[in-house]
Scaffold this active site. Structure first.
Site, PDB file in Angstrom:
ATOM      1  N   ASP A 189     -48.178   8.700 -71.912  1.00 43.43           N
ATOM      2  CA  ASP A 189     -48.363   7.820 -72.988  1.00 43.43           C
ATOM      3  C   ASP A 189     -49.933   8.343 -73.321  1.00 43.43           C
ATOM      4  O   ASP A 189     -50.742   8.187 -72.616  1.00 43.43           O
ATOM      5  CB  ASP A 189     -48.356   6.436 -72.620  1.00 43.43           C
ATOM      6  CG  ASP A 189     -48.268   5.479 -73.877  1.00 43.43           C
ATOM      7  OD1 ASP A 189     -47.309   4.893 -74.342  1.00 43.43           O
ATOM      8  OD2 ASP A 189     -49.387   5.542 -74.640  1.00 43.43           O
ATOM      9  N   ILE A 190     -50.040   8.560 -74.655  1.00 46.57           N
ATOM     10  CA  ILE A 190     -51.512   8.552 -75.111  1.00 46.57           C
ATOM     11  C   ILE A 190     -52.362   7.435 -74.843  1.00 46.57           C
ATOM     12  O   ILE A 190     -53.655   7.895 -74.913  1.00 46.57           O
ATOM     13  CB  ILE A 190     -51.454   9.048 -76.910  1.00 46.57           C
ATOM     14  CG1 ILE A 190     -52.395   9.982 -77.146  1.00 46.57           C
ATOM     15  CG2 ILE A 190     -51.284   7.946 -77.573  1.00 46.57           C
ATOM     16  CD1 ILE A 190     -52.190  10.529 -78.618  1.00 46.57           C
TER      17      ILE A 190
ATOM     18  N   HIS B 261     -40.628   2.799 -71.299  1.00 43.22           N
ATOM     19  CA  HIS B 261     -42.340   2.994 -70.590  1.00 43.22           C
ATOM     20  C   HIS B 261     -42.188   2.717 -68.940  1.00 43.22           C
ATOM     21  O   HIS B 261     -41.497   1.912 -68.609  1.00 43.22           O
ATOM     22  CB  HIS B 261     -43.175   1.775 -71.071  1.00 43.22           C
ATOM     23  CG  HIS B 261     -43.383   1.826 -72.547  1.00 43.22           C
ATOM     24  ND1 HIS B 261     -44.661   1.983 -73.256  1.00 43.22           N
ATOM     25  CD2 HIS B 261     -42.478   1.406 -73.432  1.00 43.22           C
ATOM     26  CE1 HIS B 261     -44.583   1.913 -74.335  1.00 43.22           C
ATOM     27  NE2 HIS B 261     -43.472   1.420 -74.822  1.00 43.22           N
TER      28      HIS B 261
ATOM     29  N   HIS C 214     -37.106   4.461 -76.459  1.00 45.55           N
ATOM     30  CA  HIS C 214     -38.112   5.217 -75.231  1.00 45.55           C
ATOM     31  C   HIS C 214     -38.266   4.058 -74.402  1.00 45.55           C
ATOM     32  O   HIS C 214     -38.286   2.911 -74.614  1.00 45.55           O
ATOM     33  CB  HIS C 214     -39.566   5.555 -75.787  1.00 45.55           C
ATOM     34  CG  HIS C 214     -40.381   4.393 -76.662  1.00 45.55           C
ATOM     35  ND1 HIS C 214     -39.936   4.412 -78.049  1.00 45.55           N
ATOM     36  CD2 HIS C 214     -41.237   3.950 -76.411  1.00 45.55           C
ATOM     37  CE1 HIS C 214     -40.787   3.630 -78.481  1.00 45.55           C
ATOM     38  NE2 HIS C 214     -41.585   3.136 -77.274  1.00 45.55           N
TER      39      HIS C 214
HETATM   40  P1  5GP Z   1     -43.753   0.955 -78.405  1.00 41.22           P
HETATM   41  O1  5GP Z   1     -44.913   0.066 -78.904  1.00 41.22           O
HETATM   42  O2  5GP Z   1     -42.997   1.587 -79.623  1.00 41.22           O
HETATM   43  O3  5GP Z   1     -42.972   0.653 -77.186  1.00 41.22           O
HETATM   44  O4  5GP Z   1     -44.661   2.311 -77.684  1.00 41.22           O
HETATM   45  C1  5GP Z   1     -44.924   3.080 -78.163  1.00 41.22           C
HETATM   46  C2  5GP Z   1     -45.855   4.084 -77.423  1.00 41.22           C
HETATM   47  O5  5GP Z   1     -46.264   5.253 -77.646  1.00 41.22           O
HETATM   48  C3  5GP Z   1     -47.292   3.408 -77.218  1.00 41.22           C
HETATM   49  O6  5GP Z   1     -47.522   3.015 -75.926  1.00 41.22           O
HETATM   50  C4  5GP Z   1     -48.282   4.417 -77.816  1.00 41.22           C
HETATM   51  O7  5GP Z   1     -49.581   4.498 -77.142  1.00 41.22           O
HETATM   52  C5  5GP Z   1     -47.370   5.698 -77.778  1.00 41.22           C
HETATM   53  N1  5GP Z   1     -47.803   6.775 -78.614  1.00 41.22           N
HETATM   54  C6  5GP Z   1     -47.804   6.674 -79.768  1.00 41.22           C
HETATM   55  N2  5GP Z   1     -47.921   7.946 -80.383  1.00 41.22           N
HETATM   56  C7  5GP Z   1     -48.084   8.867 -79.542  1.00 41.22           C
HETATM   57  C8  5GP Z   1     -48.192  10.165 -79.277  1.00 41.22           C
HETATM   58  O8  5GP Z   1     -48.708  10.902 -80.453  1.00 41.22           O
HETATM   59  N3  5GP Z   1     -48.276  10.770 -78.031  1.00 41.22           N
HETATM   60  C9  5GP Z   1     -48.057  10.161 -77.055  1.00 41.22           C
HETATM   61  N4  5GP Z   1     -47.928  10.678 -75.990  1.00 41.22           N
HETATM   62  N5  5GP Z   1     -47.911   8.712 -76.978  1.00 41.22           N
HETATM   63  C10 5GP Z   1     -47.908   8.059 -78.086  1.00 41.22           C
END
Ligand code: 5GP
Length: 129
Positions: free
Chosen positions: A30-31, A102, A100
């Site tokens: 995760d970034i 985590h 996705h």
């Molecule tokens: P969500 O909130 O959709 O469950 O999680 C999205 C996750 O994707 C977040 O934890 C965010 O930090 C990660 N993320 C968003 N953009 C990028 C990216 O360009 N690269 C990576 N490696 N992670 C990302």
């Protein structure tokens, strides 16, 4: 339609620190990590969210779980423990419209759900209905 960020990472059109890949899944760091180990695991097929899974996606879904186990071992958190989370939709806090999971670990994780004061108030009102 333009690919979203996870489709681009999957297709290696955007950089990411990929830690595991097989025929069914891709996993990358995760970034903006929330724990020492914070890996995102995606199916290699575009699926928008848990709401959009179909019977025919079962191989992708089972390989996400099997992959999570392998990656936890790869990062030495299999013995100490970890959490596997998927956010679905707006209330679930999903930001990227690509299914996705985590995988987080490497420290003692806090409460599973942490509500803001406003949401806690809403929940208490709901309970008293
Ligand atoms: P969500 O909130 O959709 O469950 O999680 C999205 C996750 O994707 C977040 O934890 C965010 O930090 C990660 N993320 C968003 N953009 C990028 C990216 O360009 N690269 C990576 N490696 N992670 C990302």
């Amino acid at each position: 339609m333009e690919k979203n960020i996870f489709e681009k990472i999957r297709d290696e059109e955007e950089k990411a620190d990929i830690v595991y890949r097989d025929d069914y899944i891709t996993a990358f760091k995760d970034i903006d990590p929330n724990a020492p180990v914070h890996i995102l695991i995606i199916p290699n097929k575009t699926i928008a969210s848990l709401n959009d899974i179909q019977e025919e996606d079962s191989s992708y879904l089972s390989n996400i779980l099997l992959g999570a186990k392998k990656i936890a071992k790869q990062f030495n958190i299999d013995k100490t423990g970890y959490r596997l989370i998927t956010n679905c939709g707006s209330d679930g806090g999903q930001e990227v419209p690509y299914l996705h999971f985590h995988l987080v670990g490497g420290l003692k994780l806090g409460k599973m759900i942490s509500l803001s004061k406003t949401e806690k108030k809403r929940f208490n009102e709901y309970k008293s209905l």
